[in-house]
Design a protein around this motif. Structure first.
Motif, PDB file in Angstrom:
ATOM      1  N   LEU A 175      48.469  50.931  48.265  1.00  0.00           N
ATOM      2  CA  LEU A 175      47.214  50.366  47.782  1.00  0.00           C
ATOM      3  C   LEU A 175      47.303  49.971  46.317  1.00  0.00           C
ATOM      4  O   LEU A 175      46.746  48.951  45.912  1.00  0.00           O
ATOM      5  N   ILE A 176      48.001  50.745  45.512  1.00  0.00           N
ATOM      6  CA  ILE A 176      48.111  50.442  44.084  1.00  0.00           C
ATOM      7  C   ILE A 176      48.804  49.100  43.867  1.00  0.00           C
ATOM      8  O   ILE A 176      48.419  48.327  42.983  1.00  0.00           O
ATOM      9  N   ASP A 177      49.806  48.798  44.688  1.00  0.00           N
ATOM     10  CA  ASP A 177      50.463  47.483  44.585  1.00  0.00           C
ATOM     11  C   ASP A 177      49.448  46.360  44.756  1.00  0.00           C
ATOM     12  O   ASP A 177      49.459  45.368  44.024  1.00  0.00           O
ATOM     13  N   VAL A 178      48.561  46.496  45.734  1.00  0.00           N
ATOM     14  CA  VAL A 178      47.555  45.466  45.985  1.00  0.00           C
ATOM     15  C   VAL A 178      46.570  45.382  44.814  1.00  0.00           C
ATOM     16  O   VAL A 178      46.226  44.289  44.357  1.00  0.00           O
ATOM     17  N   LEU A 179      46.133  46.521  44.316  1.00  0.00           N
ATOM     18  CA  LEU A 179      45.179  46.522  43.198  1.00  0.00           C
ATOM     19  C   LEU A 179      45.799  45.905  41.943  1.00  0.00           C
ATOM     20  O   LEU A 179      45.136  45.148  41.223  1.00  0.00           O
ATOM     21  N   VAL A 180      47.046  46.231  41.691  1.00  0.00           N
ATOM     22  CA  VAL A 180      47.746  45.639  40.534  1.00  0.00           C
ATOM     23  C   VAL A 180      47.857  44.130  40.706  1.00  0.00           C
ATOM     24  O   VAL A 180      47.645  43.358  39.769  1.00  0.00           O
ATOM     25  N   SER A 181      48.189  43.692  41.931  1.00  0.00           N
ATOM     26  CA  SER A 181      48.305  42.260  42.211  1.00  0.00           C
ATOM     27  C   SER A 181      46.973  41.543  41.982  1.00  0.00           C
ATOM     28  O   SER A 181      46.936  40.452  41.390  1.00  0.00           O
ATOM     29  N   LEU A 182      45.865  42.158  42.437  1.00  0.00           N
ATOM     30  CA  LEU A 182      44.545  41.558  42.240  1.00  0.00           C
ATOM     31  C   LEU A 182      44.194  41.487  40.756  1.00  0.00           C
ATOM     32  O   LEU A 182      43.598  40.512  40.288  1.00  0.00           O
ATOM     33  N   LYS A 183      44.568  42.518  40.022  1.00  0.00           N
ATOM     34  CA  LYS A 183      44.296  42.516  38.582  1.00  0.00           C
ATOM     35  C   LYS A 183      45.094  41.416  37.882  1.00  0.00           C
ATOM     36  O   LYS A 183      44.554  40.669  37.049  1.00  0.00           O
ATOM     37  N   ALA A 200      45.377  36.241  35.070  1.00  0.00           N
ATOM     38  CA  ALA A 200      45.936  34.887  34.970  1.00  0.00           C
ATOM     39  C   ALA A 200      44.845  33.820  34.963  1.00  0.00           C
ATOM     40  O   ALA A 200      44.977  32.775  34.318  1.00  0.00           O
ATOM     41  N   LYS A 201      43.751  34.101  35.686  1.00  0.00           N
ATOM     42  CA  LYS A 201      42.643  33.141  35.752  1.00  0.00           C
ATOM     43  C   LYS A 201      41.614  33.355  34.648  1.00  0.00           C
ATOM     44  O   LYS A 201      40.617  32.630  34.575  1.00  0.00           O
ATOM     45  N   GLY A 202      41.839  34.377  33.826  1.00  0.00           N
ATOM     46  CA  GLY A 202      40.879  34.690  32.778  1.00  0.00           C
ATOM     47  C   GLY A 202      39.603  35.299  33.316  1.00  0.00           C
ATOM     48  O   GLY A 202      38.544  35.227  32.673  1.00  0.00           O
ATOM     49  N   GLU A 203      39.673  35.946  34.487  1.00  0.00           N
ATOM     50  CA  GLU A 203      38.484  36.490  35.141  1.00  0.00           C
ATOM     51  C   GLU A 203      38.451  38.015  35.149  1.00  0.00           C
ATOM     52  O   GLU A 203      37.539  38.618  35.711  1.00  0.00           O
ATOM     53  N   TYR A 204      39.423  38.651  34.499  1.00  0.00           N
ATOM     54  CA  TYR A 204      39.456  40.109  34.531  1.00  0.00           C
ATOM     55  C   TYR A 204      38.440  40.690  33.556  1.00  0.00           C
ATOM     56  O   TYR A 204      38.353  40.266  32.402  1.00  0.00           O
ATOM     57  N   ASN A 205      37.662  41.655  34.026  1.00  0.00           N
ATOM     58  CA  ASN A 205      36.658  42.299  33.175  1.00  0.00           C
ATOM     59  C   ASN A 205      36.395  43.709  33.700  1.00  0.00           C
ATOM     60  O   ASN A 205      37.008  44.153  34.670  1.00  0.00           O
ATOM     61  N   ALA A 206      35.456  44.400  33.063  1.00  0.00           N
ATOM     62  CA  ALA A 206      35.158  45.784  33.445  1.00  0.00           C
ATOM     63  C   ALA A 206      34.621  45.868  34.872  1.00  0.00           C
ATOM     64  O   ALA A 206      34.910  46.824  35.600  1.00  0.00           O
ATOM     65  N   HIS A 207      33.852  44.850  35.274  1.00  0.00           N
ATOM     66  CA  HIS A 207      33.305  44.863  36.630  1.00  0.00           C
ATOM     67  C   HIS A 207      34.423  44.804  37.668  1.00  0.00           C
ATOM     68  O   HIS A 207      34.396  45.547  38.660  1.00  0.00           O
ATOM     69  N   LEU A 208      35.406  43.949  37.442  1.00  0.00           N
ATOM     70  CA  LEU A 208      36.505  43.844  38.398  1.00  0.00           C
ATOM     71  C   LEU A 208      37.292  45.149  38.451  1.00  0.00           C
ATOM     72  O   LEU A 208      37.709  45.584  39.537  1.00  0.00           O
ATOM     73  N   GLN A 209      37.475  45.806  37.305  1.00  0.00           N
ATOM     74  CA  GLN A 209      38.163  47.092  37.323  1.00  0.00           C
ATOM     75  C   GLN A 209      37.376  48.116  38.143  1.00  0.00           C
ATOM     76  O   GLN A 209      37.957  48.920  38.875  1.00  0.00           O
TER      77      GLN A 209
END
Length: 519
Positions: free
Chosen positions: A274-282, A287-296
């Motif tokens: 599961l961690i591999d998938v979560l890291v990939s999503l992050k 890369a898209k500039g969409e990472y934020n606290a909500h996504l975490q």
């Protein structure tokens, strides 16, 4: 004494309450739907207020009620709010499969502001965000990925064997509480295959993962209040500060996942977990500039529900299986022979393909899940999109389901219905032989749900349970003892099917595998 004005005001108020109750609780009668007689103000929630039964087992009592034996659906009231309990398999199929887009959401929910781990996990998340998340998480649960995890799982199975051997330094039998053994095993399993962490719960009963897991499923009055709000009145969640995950559990998961993800990003290692998938999503979001606290929060929420659901459901299945097998030593003997012969055939190991194709093991686990579905209900909310035709109960009733209505499916009652399962309370794995499975009526066996929103971790859950049973029964058999309950009493405060007290069994060392190997 009351003044005349006060008495008149009180009488008027009581009159208004009476009229309101008559109208509110006359809803199902007006719509010509069979219904359970409600209590004023609390509707059909009396079992919750008296703590006499789990509400979800009460749903199955409604299903079994002789007065409702011919009903396709039954009307109930969640306090003052009408809801439906479905009995007819065709209506259940409509909700779970045929008209799924209108029932995509569960009826429960959490406060997105104060409980982000509760509101953003795959169990509660709704509409398009659920669809997007489900498609991204699904790769963890493919056959190929599970097969790659299998060597990690067998390591924990070997540790379970060693743990049981440590109980008795001689060949003498020993008595132990089975659920704790099984929960320690599945805790270590989930920690390994989901997080890549060595939890050591089997070695240390006070290991952090195990302590936190216990607290998640300790059902106090406060937790009962939280679950009541989350499952029945999610719009009240902020007002009552109801949280699906306890604060200590949330803090532990946040810290653990943050640390594990950081280590995985730094090492660039791959474990197919599961961690591999979560890291990939992050990484994709960054890369898209969409990472934020909500996504975490969204990523952490998946880890939280995967852990809590993953260890509890499989450990309960193992516990109930051992309980039933302890009362039927003839069936246990057959299963142990199958397990030991498989180990002999593969020279002390058991491959992924073999464990999934042991016929009697599958029959035993399937029958346990029929008798003891860990989640004894399904809930859905009718929420058609704008302009979409509302669902109805035709041809059984001329009734259109209103937008927002909760619909409940009483799995426990359905799976113990003598119409579908002769002698339904008898443990009989033969029900799931290849030939007998062909006779099962569709939508009468739903331990993992059905349709697009079925349990995403069902295959891993089955594999965990089978692996645990294999490594327990390889060198031991289980029997009842003085402390073994004659009947199962379920915890009325629990939202899952949980025995109220510990289940104690006697484990007898029996090196069946070694004897067969020498022959």
């Amino acid at each position: 004494m009351l003044s005349v004005n006060t008495a008149c005001l009180l009488a008027a108020l009581l009159g208004l309450v009476y009229i309101w109750c008559r109208y509110t609780y006359g809803y199902w009668k007006r719509n010509k739907i069979p219904y359970m007689t409600p209590f004023p103000l609390i509707g059909n929630m009396q079992v919750l207020f008296t703590m006499s039964n789990s509400f979800y087992l009460y749903l199955s009592e409604i299903y079994k009620d002789a007065r409702m034996s011919k009903a396709a659906a039954v009307g109930i009231y969640i306090l003052n709010r009408p809801a439906l309990v479905l009995r007819e398999p065709e209506l259940i199929k409509n909700v779970l499969i045929k008209e799924f887009p209108k029932f995509v959401n569960r009826s429960g929910g959490c406060d997105p502001h104060d409980d982000p781990l509760g509101s953003n996990n795959l169990f509660f998340i709704q509409d398009q965000p659920w669809k997007d998340l489900r498609s991204k998480i699904t790769p963890v649960f493919t056959t190929g990925k599970i097969k790659q995890m299998y060597p990690l799982m067998t390591e924990i199975g070997t540790e379970l064997e060693a743990h049981l051997n440590s109980y008795a330094k001689t060949d003498d039998a020993f008595v132990t509480e089975v659920k704790e053994v099984c929960a320690s095993f599945t805790t270590d399993m989930i920690a390994t295959i989901a997080y890549g962490v060595k939890a050591n719960s089997l070695v240390n009963p006070n290991a952090e993962f195990r302590v936190i897991g216990r607290k998640m499923f300790i059902f106090t009055l406060s937790r009962a209040k939280d679950f009541f709000v989350n499952f029945f009145f999610p719009k009240w969640a902020a007002t009552f500060r109801a949280k699906f995950f306890p604060a200590e559990f949330s803090a532990f998961i946040r810290g653990t996942i943050g640390q594990v993800m950081a280590l995985r990003e730094e090492s660039k290692a791959t474990r197919n977990d599961l961690i591999d998938v979560l890291v990939s999503l992050k990484e994709e979001a960054v890369a898209k500039g969409e990472y934020n606290a909500h996504l975490q929060d969204v990523l952490t929420a998946q880890a939280a529900v995967f852990f809590s659901a993953g260890f509890e459901t499989s450990s309960s299945t193992m516990t109930f299986a051992l309980y039933e097998l302890s009362k039927r030593l003839d069936l246990q003997e057959r299963l142990r022979n199958e397990i030991c012969e498989a180990f002999v055939a593969e020279q002390g190991t058991m491959s992924y393909e073999t464990i999934n194709n042991l016929p009697y093991l599958s029959m035993v686990v399937d029958e346990v899940l029929r008798l003891y579905p860990v989640l004894p209900f399904l809930d859905r909310q009718h929420s058609p999109k704008e302009g979409e035709k509302q669902s109805d109960l035709k041809p059984y009733y001329d009734y259109t389901i209103p937008d927002g209505m909760a619909v409940y499916i009483p799995i426990f009652g359905i799976q113990r219905d003598p119409e579908f399962w002769p002698n339904p309370n008898t443990f009989d794995p033969e029900r799931f032989s290849t030939e007998n499975k062909k006779t099962h009526k569709p939508m009468t066996y739903l331990p993992f749900g059905s349709g697009p929103r079925n349990c995403i971790g069902g295959r891993i859950g089955l594999l965990q349970s089978k692996l645990g049973l294999v490594h327990i029964l390889k060198n031991h058999y289980v029997t009842t003892c003085e402390k073994t309950p004659s009947e199962i009493t379920f915890d009325p405060l629990s939202i899952v099917l949980s025995y109220k007290e510990g289940i104690y069994l006697k484990f007898v060392n029996d090196k069946r595998y070694e004897r067969i190997a020498r022959q």
